[in-house]
Design a protein around this motif. Sequence first.
Motif, PDB file in Angstrom:
ATOM      1  N   ARG A   6       0.943  -1.113  -0.040  1.00 47.34           N
ATOM      2  CA  ARG A   6       0.051  -0.109  -0.035  1.00 47.34           C
ATOM      3  C   ARG A   6       0.922   1.393  -0.014  1.00 47.34           C
ATOM      4  N   ILE A  13       2.858   8.625   2.063  1.00 48.45           N
ATOM      5  CA  ILE A  13       1.274   8.106   2.004  1.00 48.45           C
ATOM      6  C   ILE A  13       0.408   9.164   2.472  1.00 48.45           C
ATOM      7  N   GLU A  14      -0.442   9.745   1.632  1.00 47.70           N
ATOM      8  CA  GLU A  14      -1.144  10.714   1.652  1.00 47.70           C
ATOM      9  C   GLU A  14      -2.589  10.466   2.578  1.00 47.70           C
ATOM     10  N   ASP A  15      -2.899   9.120   2.271  1.00 48.67           N
ATOM     11  CA  ASP A  15      -4.403   8.913   2.832  1.00 48.67           C
ATOM     12  C   ASP A  15      -3.856   8.778   4.449  1.00 48.67           C
ATOM     13  N   GLU A  16      -4.700   9.826   5.439  1.00 51.18           N
ATOM     14  CA  GLU A  16      -4.549   9.780   6.666  1.00 51.18           C
ATOM     15  C   GLU A  16      -5.093   8.482   7.381  1.00 51.18           C
ATOM     16  N   LYS A  17      -6.122   7.970   6.923  1.00 51.71           N
ATOM     17  CA  LYS A  17      -6.491   6.717   7.497  1.00 51.71           C
ATOM     18  C   LYS A  17      -5.794   5.505   7.273  1.00 51.71           C
ATOM     19  N   LEU A  18      -4.968   5.414   6.323  1.00 52.40           N
ATOM     20  CA  LEU A  18      -4.126   4.299   5.953  1.00 52.40           C
ATOM     21  C   LEU A  18      -2.919   4.705   6.965  1.00 52.40           C
ATOM     22  N   LYS A  19      -2.450   5.944   7.232  1.00 54.15           N
ATOM     23  CA  LYS A  19      -1.302   6.099   8.071  1.00 54.15           C
ATOM     24  C   LYS A  19      -1.650   5.539   9.279  1.00 54.15           C
ATOM     25  N   THR A  21      -3.638   3.267  10.191  1.00 53.49           N
ATOM     26  CA  THR A  21      -3.762   1.763  10.266  1.00 53.49           C
ATOM     27  C   THR A  21      -2.346   1.312  10.354  1.00 53.49           C
TER      28      THR A  21
END
Length: 435
Positions: A6, A13-19, A21
């Motif tokens: 991912r 990584i721009e997606d804060e939710k992914l960060k 996680t």
Amino acid sequence: MWKRARVPKSGDIEDEKLKKTMDKIDECIRLKHEGELDTNMLEEDLLSYALQKSEHSGRVRAVGSYITPSVFFKYPKERRQHMRKDEMKNTEMHKVIEEYANIVKNLQERVSQLEAEKEKDKDTEEKGSCSIKQPCLWMDEETDKDKNNVDEVVLIDKVDAVKGVARSLEFTSPPQKAANHKVVNESKVKCFDSLHTSLKMLCRYVDKHLTNGEGIFVQFDFDIFGKPFELYVHADDIVDFCELEPISGNCIVVYMWHLYKKLKNSSVSHRFCFVDPFDVSYVNKYKHDARTLALANRLENISPGQLVICPCNIKDHWILTVLDPHKEIIYHFDSLGECMFDNTWKTIVNTAIYMFNAKLQKRGKKQITWELMKCPIQPDFKQCGFFLLRFMKDIIENTIESGSCSLRLLDNQTYDRKDIDEVRVEWASMLMENI
């Protein structure tokens, strides 16, 4: 692997939710290593725990194709079903314990009430005529028939009785058993009197401490299999070993640990490498692709001249395979002779060698050489595991003593009970060191 899949090529990584996680995954790993997090490895690993999603029924996330939960977590289907039943039993047990707790609470309230009544009765008596002698609580029944005395004795008995029941319920809980491990008592080891002292000591420990499914914990060096490895040796493993019954993979691995320690302290430690038998042995409905991949991964860092010791169970029979990947020669030891030669296993090993060559960008031979080695033949259908242990012992100890490895040393040899007992004593001593 889940995280890497991912992360974009830029690494940002721009997606804060992914960060969040990913941070949670790192935190779970840290807690696991520090012993503060204990996941139920039967149904979930750290990844599924961090994602708060149950593991997929047909595969395990982020470990590649064909890896099912039963393979990854090393629990066959039947064992998972039994453990789920035990989990249901544990749930019911918690309900029973809660009921006990409520009973204890009610009884304790009753104790307090009775003690208050007792104190009230005493206060009433003390306020009476001072010329009346107070009754003696322990006076013989025939010499004192005073009703107040009798009532007070009865009251005290009630309080003590209720207290006793409350204590009994408060400190006693239903016994629990670990899943899929039979309860073993002293009568299980029928040949106890004929055993060597070290085996007797081990049996005594089983009788005293491993009666409810507990196990002896053994933790291995990372280098023995090139990965973290630990296991519990349970009572049924030990009893079968003492009774010369077919032995489990746990017993095999414990003895490999013993041989690894001997090698580590010698000048020929670089000559051998060990393969985890759980990774390559036959399991019903276990895709042989996973076994091939596990063996190929273990061969990755093998240096020229190094031999790979690989015990394998092929459908209820233990064999020993010694690989020389660089020379593309496979040495096959079978205590039943050639009658149990397994073509599936041969395909697995050959494919692992092809993958090894591809990794080195080496063309390799058109056909890999298999040598069926002469070795002692087991006297019955039960002792293949013990003969396997002795094969490894002779090969490794001879190399330590002579400084060179000869796989022909088992030619024209036979093993008697004394040879097998030497292995059993070493195994028991190794296990006792971990108690």
